[in-house]
Design a protein around this motif. Structure first.
Motif, short mmCIF file in Angstrom:
data_model
loop_
_atom_site.label_atom_id
_atom_site.label_comp_id
_atom_site.label_asym_id
_atom_site.label_seq_id
_atom_site.Cartn_x
_atom_site.Cartn_y
_atom_site.Cartn_z
N ASP A 27 2.29 9.03 -6.18
CA ASP A 27 2.80 10.51 -5.67
C ASP A 27 3.95 10.94 -6.53
N ALA A 28 4.85 9.83 -6.76
CA ALA A 28 6.14 10.19 -7.52
C ALA A 28 5.58 10.64 -8.89
N TYR A 29 4.55 9.80 -9.48
CA TYR A 29 4.73 10.05 -11.01
C TYR A 29 3.31 11.09 -10.85
N GLU A 30 2.87 11.58 -10.17
CA GLU A 30 1.72 12.60 -10.20
C GLU A 30 0.58 12.17 -10.87
N HIS A 83 0.79 -1.21 -0.22
CA HIS A 83 -0.10 -0.06 0.05
C HIS A 83 0.87 1.30 -0.15
N SER A 84 1.80 1.30 0.82
CA SER A 84 2.78 2.30 0.92
C SER A 84 3.40 2.47 -0.41
N TRP A 85 3.85 1.45 -0.88
CA TRP A 85 4.94 1.55 -2.36
C TRP A 85 3.72 2.08 -3.45
N LEU A 86 2.62 1.74 -3.33
CA LEU A 86 1.71 2.03 -4.16
C LEU A 86 1.37 3.57 -4.28
N LEU A 87 1.21 4.09 -2.95
CA LEU A 87 0.90 5.50 -2.85
C LEU A 87 2.11 6.31 -3.21
N LYS A 88 3.43 5.95 -2.86
CA LYS A 88 4.54 6.67 -3.28
C LYS A 88 4.57 6.60 -4.79
N LEU A 89 4.18 5.43 -5.40
CA LEU A 89 4.33 5.50 -6.92
C LEU A 89 3.31 6.57 -7.22
#
Length: 141
Positions: free
Chosen positions: A24-27, A16-22
């Motif tokens: 956010d990272a690619y906006e 879940h955290s990885w997907l949220l970072k992904l």
């Protein structure tokens, strides 16, 4: 069992955290609902591609009871969690993981007894069929 479930929950939290970072990272700016739509939809389809061939093989080899067991086991897990969550929300009982474990264990025990009875039943049927075939063979001679 509880250690295994905690391990699963930790892996899900990491994903879940990885997907949220992904996100956010690619906006992409997907909302929580959109992410659930995409991820759970993709996960469900991946499971279909894995489980469907297995179930087809089981049906082809006359193991439909295995399919029934998996289906009922899944429902038992969902129902026991729903009961415990319901107890928590309505304050009609105490939400305990042990209740879930004992409920699922009850299903395992009762299915084990059922399997033994079913096995004896099928053994008796085979013996009766074998005796009939032997009797028919001796009548033909």
């Amino acid at each position: 069992m509880s250690r295994f479930l905690y391990w699963i929950v930790e892996r899900i939290a990491e994903a879940h955290s990885w997907l949220l970072k992904l996100n956010d990272a690619y906006e992409y700016n997907f909302s929580d609902k959109e992410l659930h739509f995409l991820i759970i939809g993709a996960l469900g389809m991946a499971m279909i591609f894995v489980i469907h061939p297995i179930f087809k093989w089981l049906v082809k080899h006359n193991h439909t009871m295995v399919i029934s067991w998996f289906y009922v086991f899944t429902l038992i897990i969902v129902i026991t969690f729903a009961i415990e969550i319901g107890q928590r929300v309505t304050n009609t009982g105490v939400m305990e993981f042990a209740d879930i474990v004992f409920g699922v264990f009850g299903f395992f025990c009762m299915f084990f007894v059922f399997s033994i009875i079913r096995g004896i039943y099928h053994l008796i049927l085979r013996l009766i069929r074998r005796k009939r075939m032997e009797a028919e063979e001796t009548d033909e001679e």
